[in-house]
Design a protein around this motif. Structure first.
Motif, PDB file in Angstrom:
ATOM      1  N   VAL A 140       9.705   1.877   4.478  1.00 38.22           N
ATOM      2  CA  VAL A 140       8.519   1.197   4.998  1.00 38.22           C
ATOM      3  C   VAL A 140       7.374   2.190   5.192  1.00 38.22           C
ATOM      4  O   VAL A 140       6.231   1.934   4.816  1.00 38.22           O
ATOM      5  CB  VAL A 140       8.860   0.479   6.318  1.00 38.22           C
ATOM      6  CG1 VAL A 140       7.584   0.004   7.018  1.00 38.22           C
ATOM      7  CG2 VAL A 140       9.770  -0.709   6.061  1.00 38.22           C
ATOM      8  N   LEU A 141       7.676   3.335   5.787  1.00 40.33           N
ATOM      9  CA  LEU A 141       6.633   4.334   6.029  1.00 40.33           C
ATOM     10  C   LEU A 141       6.090   4.904   4.725  1.00 40.33           C
ATOM     11  O   LEU A 141       4.882   5.136   4.588  1.00 40.33           O
ATOM     12  CB  LEU A 141       7.186   5.448   6.922  1.00 40.33           C
ATOM     13  CG  LEU A 141       7.549   5.043   8.356  1.00 40.33           C
ATOM     14  CD1 LEU A 141       8.189   6.217   9.094  1.00 40.33           C
ATOM     15  CD2 LEU A 141       6.316   4.563   9.114  1.00 40.33           C
ATOM     16  N   SER A 142       6.967   5.146   3.757  1.00 34.69           N
ATOM     17  CA  SER A 142       6.522   5.674   2.465  1.00 34.69           C
ATOM     18  C   SER A 142       5.619   4.682   1.750  1.00 34.69           C
ATOM     19  O   SER A 142       4.586   5.047   1.158  1.00 34.69           O
ATOM     20  CB  SER A 142       7.726   6.008   1.587  1.00 34.69           C
ATOM     21  OG  SER A 142       8.527   7.005   2.196  1.00 34.69           O
ATOM     22  N   THR A 143       5.999   3.401   1.782  1.00 28.82           N
ATOM     23  CA  THR A 143       5.180   2.374   1.130  1.00 28.82           C
ATOM     24  C   THR A 143       3.826   2.237   1.813  1.00 28.82           C
ATOM     25  O   THR A 143       2.790   2.088   1.150  1.00 28.82           O
ATOM     26  CB  THR A 143       5.914   1.023   1.153  1.00 28.82           C
ATOM     27  OG1 THR A 143       7.228   1.176   0.589  1.00 28.82           O
ATOM     28  CG2 THR A 143       5.160  -0.026   0.356  1.00 28.82           C
ATOM     29  N   ALA A 144       3.826   2.285   3.154  1.00 27.26           N
ATOM     30  CA  ALA A 144       2.561   2.205   3.888  1.00 27.26           C
ATOM     31  C   ALA A 144       1.654   3.383   3.538  1.00 27.26           C
ATOM     32  O   ALA A 144       0.432   3.217   3.384  1.00 27.26           O
ATOM     33  CB  ALA A 144       2.833   2.156   5.385  1.00 27.26           C
ATOM     34  N   ALA A 145       2.238   4.571   3.383  1.00 33.89           N
ATOM     35  CA  ALA A 145       1.443   5.742   3.013  1.00 33.89           C
ATOM     36  C   ALA A 145       0.860   5.590   1.610  1.00 33.89           C
ATOM     37  O   ALA A 145      -0.298   5.967   1.348  1.00 33.89           O
ATOM     38  CB  ALA A 145       2.307   6.998   3.106  1.00 33.89           C
ATOM     39  N   ALA A 146       1.647   5.020   0.685  1.00 32.70           N
ATOM     40  CA  ALA A 146       1.154   4.802  -0.679  1.00 32.70           C
ATOM     41  C   ALA A 146       0.002   3.802  -0.698  1.00 32.70           C
ATOM     42  O   ALA A 146      -0.990   3.976  -1.420  1.00 32.70           O
ATOM     43  CB  ALA A 146       2.296   4.310  -1.568  1.00 32.70           C
ATOM     44  N   LEU A 173      -1.041  -4.107  -5.070  1.00 35.23           N
ATOM     45  CA  LEU A 173      -0.346  -5.387  -4.911  1.00 35.23           C
ATOM     46  C   LEU A 173       1.168  -5.193  -4.876  1.00 35.23           C
ATOM     47  O   LEU A 173       1.867  -5.770  -4.037  1.00 35.23           O
ATOM     48  CB  LEU A 173      -0.731  -6.321  -6.058  1.00 35.23           C
ATOM     49  CG  LEU A 173      -0.030  -7.691  -6.067  1.00 35.23           C
ATOM     50  CD1 LEU A 173      -0.350  -8.458  -4.792  1.00 35.23           C
ATOM     51  CD2 LEU A 173      -0.421  -8.493  -7.307  1.00 35.23           C
ATOM     52  N   GLU A 174       1.704  -4.389  -5.775  1.00 34.34           N
ATOM     53  CA  GLU A 174       3.154  -4.147  -5.805  1.00 34.34           C
ATOM     54  C   GLU A 174       3.636  -3.456  -4.530  1.00 34.34           C
ATOM     55  O   GLU A 174       4.682  -3.806  -3.981  1.00 34.34           O
ATOM     56  CB  GLU A 174       3.491  -3.303  -7.036  1.00 34.34           C
ATOM     57  CG  GLU A 174       3.278  -4.033  -8.363  1.00 34.34           C
ATOM     58  CD  GLU A 174       3.489  -3.119  -9.558  1.00 34.34           C
ATOM     59  OE1 GLU A 174       3.782  -1.932  -9.338  1.00 34.34           O
ATOM     60  OE2 GLU A 174       3.347  -3.605 -10.711  1.00 34.34           O
ATOM     61  N   ASP A 175       2.852  -2.468  -4.059  1.00 29.94           N
ATOM     62  CA  ASP A 175       3.241  -1.777  -2.823  1.00 29.94           C
ATOM     63  C   ASP A 175       3.182  -2.714  -1.625  1.00 29.94           C
ATOM     64  O   ASP A 175       4.016  -2.638  -0.711  1.00 29.94           O
ATOM     65  CB  ASP A 175       2.330  -0.566  -2.591  1.00 29.94           C
ATOM     66  CG  ASP A 175       2.620   0.566  -3.560  1.00 29.94           C
ATOM     67  OD1 ASP A 175       3.725   0.580  -4.128  1.00 29.94           O
ATOM     68  OD2 ASP A 175       1.746   1.437  -3.745  1.00 29.94           O
ATOM     69  N   ALA A 176       2.192  -3.596  -1.624  1.00 28.06           N
ATOM     70  CA  ALA A 176       2.088  -4.561  -0.518  1.00 28.06           C
ATOM     71  C   ALA A 176       3.301  -5.495  -0.503  1.00 28.06           C
ATOM     72  O   ALA A 176       3.830  -5.835   0.563  1.00 28.06           O
ATOM     73  CB  ALA A 176       0.791  -5.359  -0.652  1.00 28.06           C
ATOM     74  N   LYS A 177       3.735  -5.930  -1.704  1.00 25.09           N
ATOM     75  CA  LYS A 177       4.930  -6.776  -1.773  1.00 25.09           C
ATOM     76  C   LYS A 177       6.160  -6.023  -1.288  1.00 25.09           C
ATOM     77  O   LYS A 177       6.992  -6.565  -0.554  1.00 25.09           O
ATOM     78  CB  LYS A 177       5.135  -7.254  -3.208  1.00 25.09           C
ATOM     79  CG  LYS A 177       4.105  -8.272  -3.686  1.00 25.09           C
ATOM     80  CD  LYS A 177       4.392  -8.690  -5.124  1.00 25.09           C
ATOM     81  CE  LYS A 177       3.407  -9.737  -5.610  1.00 25.09           C
ATOM     82  NZ  LYS A 177       3.669 -10.137  -7.028  1.00 25.09           N
ATOM     83  N   ARG A 178       6.289  -4.746  -1.707  1.00 19.97           N
ATOM     84  CA  ARG A 178       7.430  -3.929  -1.257  1.00 19.97           C
ATOM     85  C   ARG A 178       7.423  -3.773   0.253  1.00 19.97           C
ATOM     86  O   ARG A 178       8.463  -3.851   0.913  1.00 19.97           O
ATOM     87  CB  ARG A 178       7.370  -2.552  -1.920  1.00 19.97           C
ATOM     88  CG  ARG A 178       7.796  -2.531  -3.380  1.00 19.97           C
ATOM     89  CD  ARG A 178       7.582  -1.152  -3.963  1.00 19.97           C
ATOM     90  NE  ARG A 178       8.212  -0.126  -3.145  1.00 19.97           N
ATOM     91  CZ  ARG A 178       7.837   1.148  -3.106  1.00 19.97           C
ATOM     92  NH1 ARG A 178       6.794   1.549  -3.840  1.00 19.97           N
ATOM     93  NH2 ARG A 178       8.471   2.014  -2.372  1.00 19.97           N
ATOM     94  N   LEU A 179       6.233  -3.546   0.812  1.00 17.16           N
ATOM     95  CA  LEU A 179       6.134  -3.379   2.260  1.00 17.16           C
ATOM     96  C   LEU A 179       6.534  -4.651   2.989  1.00 17.16           C
ATOM     97  O   LEU A 179       7.268  -4.615   3.980  1.00 17.16           O
ATOM     98  CB  LEU A 179       4.708  -2.983   2.634  1.00 17.16           C
ATOM     99  CG  LEU A 179       4.436  -2.768   4.127  1.00 17.16           C
ATOM    100  CD1 LEU A 179       5.324  -1.655   4.676  1.00 17.16           C
ATOM    101  CD2 LEU A 179       2.969  -2.452   4.370  1.00 17.16           C
ATOM    102  N   ALA A 180       6.058  -5.782   2.481  1.00 13.62           N
ATOM    103  CA  ALA A 180       6.391  -7.059   3.126  1.00 13.62           C
ATOM    104  C   ALA A 180       7.890  -7.336   3.048  1.00 13.62           C
ATOM    105  O   ALA A 180       8.514  -7.757   4.032  1.00 13.62           O
ATOM    106  CB  ALA A 180       5.603  -8.189   2.462  1.00 13.62           C
TER     107      ALA A 180
END
Length: 418
Positions: A140-146, A173-180
Motif C-alpha cells: 500500500v505504501l509503495s503504491t501510494a508513493a508511486a 490509473l493502474e496504481d490507483a486501482k492497485r491501491l484501492a
C-alpha cells in the motif's frame, strides 16, 4: 467472615429493600426487636423455623437468606481483588452478601477486562508478527508513493509530450486501482469480514482451521481411509496416520485411563515420547473432561503447530515465552521435562506440561539435524493434584506484564507491571 455467617446481613438488606421496619418484622416472627438487631448484625445465628418465618414475611426463598451470593460470584470477586490487601480480600463474602447487585457489576467488569486483555494480546501478536500484514502495508505504501511521484510529474510546470502524458495517466490509473484493491483487502483482513479472510490465511492457519473444525480428532484417518488434502494439511495427515498406526485408538485410550504418564506410555507401546504427546492431543474429547493443548517448535523458536487450550494463550506468529518448557527441552534433546506452569494474569490457572525435543530429520552423521520440540499442556482440573507452586511463564514478552524477568527480550506494552 464465612458466607453462612452472613444471613443477618441479607435479612437486613432484604428488609430495608421492602421498606419494613425492624420492629414490625420482629413482631411478625415472634421475637424482640433487640434480638432481631443482633441477628441482622451477624451476632446471633439463625436457622430452622425462625429462618423460614422470616423468609415468608420477606417473600423470598430461605436459601436466598442462608446462602446469599453464589460461590461462583464470590470466587470471581476474589480473583478480581487478588492484588489488594488480604484483610480487604477476607471481606469479599460480606460485600457480596450486603450488596449482591454491585458484586454482580464488579464480576461482570472483571470478566470483560479479561476478554479485552485477551483481545489486546491477539491483536498485538498479529500486528507485530503477521507476515501478510507487513507485506500488505508495504504494498500500500509503495503504491501510494508511486501515485504521488506520477502526480507530481503531471502537475509540474514542465511541458509533457502527449505520448508520455498518456502513459503517465495510464500508470496513475493502474496504481490507483492497485491501491484501492490492496487497501480493501487489508481492511477486510483486519476486520475479518467477508470471504477475503479465507483466501489470505497462511498454510499454518489453514491447517489449524481444518483441525479446529474437526475437534483435532480425525475418525476417518483412524479408520484407515484416504483423505484428499494438499500442503500443510496433507503433511499433518500423514503424520497423524503414522501416530495412529503406532498407537491404536482403543488400546491407547485404555492405557491412558490407567495413568497419564507419557514416558510410561511410550515404554509400554515402544514409541518415542513425542509421539505419545501428539497422540494425547488428538484423542476425542470426553464430556466433563477438560481438553489438552499441544504446541511444537523448531530450533529457531518459531511455533510450528498450536492446539490452544483455555487459559494458556499461544501466540499465532513468532516465538513465545522463552521460559516455556517447550524451549527448555531444546537445551536437553531427548530428555523429557515435566513442569507445572502458571501464566501471568489475575485468573492465572495452573497447567501440567510435558515437553521433549528430538530429531525429526536426520541427514547422516555429517549432515544437518533438524530438532523439533513438543509440549503437551494439561489443565489442572484434569491433571489432578499438582502440589504447591508453579513456574511463572508468559505468552510473549511484548504482552507479559511480569517485572524483573531475566528472559525478557523486549519491553512490555502493558503499562502496569506485576
Amino acid at each position: 467472615m464465612p458466607r453462612l455467617a452472613l444471613t443477618g446481613s441479607r435479612i437486613r438488606a432484604k428488609r430495608t429493600e421492602t421498606g419494613m421496619k425492624q420492629a414490625a418484622l420482629a413482631k411478625k416472627v415472634g421475637i424482640s426487636p433487640a434480638y432481631l438487631n443482633l441477628i441482622e448484625h451477624n451476632k446471633r445465628r439463625i436457622g430452622g423455623k425462625l429462618l423460614l418465618d422470616m423468609a415468608r414475611e420477606l417473600r423470598v426463598e430461605a436459601s436466598a437468606l442462608s446462602e446469599g451470593a453464589e460461590a461462583a460470584l464470590v470466587a470471581t470477586l476474589r480473583d478480581a481483588g487478588s492484588r489488594i490487601d488480604s484483610a480487604e480480600l477476607a471481606r469479599v463474602d460480606d460485600f457480596a452478601g450486603r450488596f449482591p447487585g454491585w458484586a454482580g457489576v464488579m464480576a461482570a467488569q472483571h470478566a470483560r477486562i479479561a476478554r479485552l486483555e485477551h483481545t489486546v494480546a491477539t491483536l498485538t501478536d498479529r500486528l507485530t508478527h503477521d507476515p501478510f500484514l507487513s507485506t500488505s502495508l508495504h504494498e500500500v505504501l509503495s503504491t501510494a508513493a508511486a501515485i504521488r511521484s506520477t502526480a507530481s510529474i503531471l502537475a509540474g510546470g514542465d511541458a509533457v509530450e502527449p505520448e508520455w502524458q498518456a502513459r503517465f495517466q495510464r500508470n496513475l490509473l493502474e496504481d490507483a486501482k492497485r491501491l484501492a484493491e490492496g487497501a480493501g483487502a487489508l481492511v477486510s483482513y483486519l476486520d475479518g469480514a467477508g470471504d477475503v479472510e479465507s483466501t489470505l490465511k497462511s498454510p499454518q492457519e489453514e491447517l489449524e482451521s481444518y483441525l479446529e473444525a474437526r475437534g483435532y480428532h480425525l475418525p476417518e484417518v483412524e479408520a484407515g481411509e484416504e483423505v484428499e488434502a494438499e500442503g500443510e494439511v496433507a503433511a499433518y495427515l500423514a503424520r497423524y496416520r503414522a501416530d495412529a498406526v503406532a498407537l491404536p485408538l482403543a488400546p491407547f485410550q485404555a492405557a491412558v485411563a490407567e495413568g497419564l504418564d507419557p514416558v510410561q506410555l511410550a515404554a509400554r507401546f515402544g514409541v518415542d515420547p513425542a509421539t505419545v504427546l501428539r497422540r494425547l492431543a488428538s484423542l476425542p474429547e470426553v464430556d466433563g473432561q477438560a481438553p489438552v493443548g499441544l504446541v511444537t517448535c523448531d530450533a529457531s523458536g518459531a511455533l510450528l503447530f498450536r492446539k490452544p487450550v483455555e487459559g494458556f494463550p499461544m501466540p499465532q506468529f513468532g516465538a513465545a515465552c522463552p521460559l516455556w518448557p517447550l524451549y527448555q527441552a531444546l537445551l536437553r534433546p531427548q530428555v523429557p521435562i515435566r513442569a507445572v506452569v502458571q501464566q501471568s494474569g489475575q485468573d492465572a490457572p495452573r497447567f501440567l506440561t510435558y515437553a521433549v525435543a528430538q530429531p525429526r530429520v536426520l541427514t547422516g552423521f555429517d549432515g544437518v539435524q533438524v530438532i523439533e520440540s513438543v509440549m503437551l499442556v494439561i489443565p489442572e482440573n484434569r491433571a489432578g493434584d499438582l502440589g504447591e507452586g508453579a513456574q511463572p511463564v508468559g505468552t510473549s514478552c511484548r504482552i507479559c506484564p511480569r517485572a524483573g524477568c531475566a528472559a525478557r527480550r523486549e519491553v512490555s506494552i502493558l503499562a502496569q507491571e506485576v
